[in-house]
Design a protein around this motif. Structure first.
Motif, PDB file in Angstrom:
ATOM      1  N   VAL A 113       0.834  -1.205   0.000  1.00 18.33           N
ATOM      2  CA  VAL A 113       0.000   0.000   0.000  1.00 18.33           C
ATOM      3  C   VAL A 113       0.869   1.255   0.000  1.00 18.33           C
ATOM      4  CG1 VAL A 113      -1.629   1.337   1.405  1.00 18.33           C
ATOM      5  CG2 VAL A 113      -2.010  -1.097   1.040  1.00 18.33           C
ATOM      6  N   VAL A 114       1.913   1.286   0.809  1.00 26.21           N
ATOM      7  CA  VAL A 114       2.791   2.451   0.884  1.00 26.21           C
ATOM      8  C   VAL A 114       3.518   2.675  -0.439  1.00 26.21           C
ATOM      9  CG1 VAL A 114       4.883   3.352   1.987  1.00 26.21           C
ATOM     10  CG2 VAL A 114       3.063   2.377   3.380  1.00 26.21           C
ATOM     11  N   VAL A 115       4.045   1.621  -1.032  1.00 25.73           N
ATOM     12  CA  VAL A 115       4.756   1.744  -2.309  1.00 25.73           C
ATOM     13  C   VAL A 115       3.807   2.215  -3.405  1.00 25.73           C
ATOM     14  CG1 VAL A 115       5.952   0.440  -4.115  1.00 25.73           C
ATOM     15  CG2 VAL A 115       6.570   0.117  -1.718  1.00 25.73           C
ATOM     16  N   THR A 116       2.597   1.664  -3.446  1.00 27.28           N
ATOM     17  CA  THR A 116       1.613   2.080  -4.452  1.00 27.28           C
ATOM     18  C   THR A 116       1.249   3.554  -4.279  1.00 27.28           C
ATOM     19  OG1 THR A 116       0.721  -0.170  -4.496  1.00 27.28           O
ATOM     20  CG2 THR A 116      -0.658   1.578  -5.416  1.00 27.28           C
ATOM     21  N   ALA A 117       1.059   3.999  -3.053  1.00 24.54           N
ATOM     22  CA  ALA A 117       0.731   5.409  -2.797  1.00 24.54           C
ATOM     23  C   ALA A 117       1.875   6.319  -3.229  1.00 24.54           C
ATOM     24  CB  ALA A 117       0.410   5.609  -1.321  1.00 24.54           C
ATOM     25  N   LEU A 118       3.097   5.958  -2.923  1.00 22.83           N
ATOM     26  CA  LEU A 118       4.240   6.772  -3.327  1.00 22.83           C
ATOM     27  C   LEU A 118       4.386   6.843  -4.840  1.00 22.83           C
ATOM     28  CD1 LEU A 118       6.884   5.710  -0.645  1.00 22.83           C
ATOM     29  CD2 LEU A 118       5.660   7.884  -0.813  1.00 22.83           C
ATOM     30  N   LEU A 119       4.149   5.735  -5.528  1.00 23.81           N
ATOM     31  CA  LEU A 119       4.204   5.745  -6.991  1.00 23.81           C
ATOM     32  C   LEU A 119       3.111   6.624  -7.585  1.00 23.81           C
ATOM     33  CD1 LEU A 119       5.023   1.997  -7.756  1.00 23.81           C
ATOM     34  CD2 LEU A 119       6.518   3.986  -8.043  1.00 23.81           C
ATOM     35  N   ALA A 120       1.912   6.587  -7.017  1.00 19.57           N
ATOM     36  CA  ALA A 120       0.811   7.416  -7.513  1.00 19.57           C
ATOM     37  C   ALA A 120       1.103   8.895  -7.298  1.00 19.57           C
ATOM     38  CB  ALA A 120      -0.487   7.027  -6.818  1.00 19.57           C
ATOM     39  N   ILE A 121       1.673   9.239  -6.160  1.00 19.13           N
ATOM     40  CA  ILE A 121       2.011  10.634  -5.875  1.00 19.13           C
ATOM     41  C   ILE A 121       3.093  11.127  -6.829  1.00 19.13           C
ATOM     42  CG2 ILE A 121       3.098  12.151  -4.175  1.00 19.13           C
ATOM     43  CD1 ILE A 121       1.607  10.517  -2.021  1.00 19.13           C
TER      44      ILE A 121
ATOM     45  N   ARG B 233       3.028  14.182  -9.839  1.00 17.55           N
ATOM     46  CA  ARG B 233       3.958  15.315  -9.868  1.00 17.55           C
ATOM     47  C   ARG B 233       4.701  15.401 -11.184  1.00 17.55           C
ATOM     48  NH1 ARG B 233       6.459  14.803  -3.809  1.00 17.55           N
ATOM     49  NH2 ARG B 233       4.610  15.545  -2.728  1.00 17.55           N
ATOM     50  N   GLN B 234       4.882  14.287 -11.872  1.00 25.90           N
ATOM     51  CA  GLN B 234       5.620  14.290 -13.127  1.00 25.90           C
ATOM     52  C   GLN B 234       4.803  14.856 -14.275  1.00 25.90           C
ATOM     53  OE1 GLN B 234       6.930  10.290 -13.681  1.00 25.90           O
ATOM     54  NE2 GLN B 234       8.456  10.397 -12.066  1.00 25.90           N
ATOM     55  N   SER B 235       3.479  14.777 -14.205  1.00 29.47           N
ATOM     56  CA  SER B 235       2.647  15.283 -15.298  1.00 29.47           C
ATOM     57  C   SER B 235       1.599  16.265 -14.761  1.00 29.47           C
ATOM     58  CB  SER B 235       1.972  14.123 -16.020  1.00 29.47           C
ATOM     59  OG  SER B 235       1.147  13.406 -15.117  1.00 29.47           O
ATOM     60  N   PRO B 236       2.044  17.452 -14.283  1.00 31.71           N
ATOM     61  CA  PRO B 236       1.084  18.387 -13.703  1.00 31.71           C
ATOM     62  C   PRO B 236       0.158  19.010 -14.729  1.00 31.71           C
ATOM     63  CG  PRO B 236       3.237  19.401 -13.844  1.00 31.71           C
ATOM     64  CD  PRO B 236       3.394  17.969 -14.262  1.00 31.71           C
ATOM     65  N   GLY B 237       0.495  18.973 -16.010  1.00 27.93           N
ATOM     66  CA  GLY B 237      -0.334  19.599 -17.029  1.00 27.93           C
ATOM     67  C   GLY B 237      -1.451  18.724 -17.549  1.00 27.93           C
TER      68      GLY B 237
END
Length: 80
Positions: A15-23, A27-31
């Protein structure tokens, strides 16, 4: 170590790894949010149903051009 504890730790780690990847992906595609500017209007619609035949439906037209959209928030009697 208890097998149940091991499974719980593994699930928590996933769960922690999945949440960090989603965050980080966000951030990489803010547009990627919103819609592209252009000519014409967006039509927004709001529907509210309270059951037993009651409710309300409304739609709005919003300019696609960011400058025209910003002008909607300037009071009519503002000095230029």
């Amino acid at each position: 170590m208890d097998p149940v504890a091991v499974v719980l730790i593994l699930v928590a780690l996933i769960v922690v790894v999945t949440a960090l990847l989603a965050i980080s992906a966000g951030r990489q595609s803010p547009g990627s949010r919103g819609s592209a500017p252009g000519k014409g209007f967006h039509e927004l619609r709001s529907d509210y149903q309270s059951g037993m035949g009651g409710g309300h439906s409304q739609s709005w037209k919003i300019p696609r051009d960011p400058q025209d959209y910003a002008k909607l928030f300037i009071p009519k009697d503002a000095k230029k």
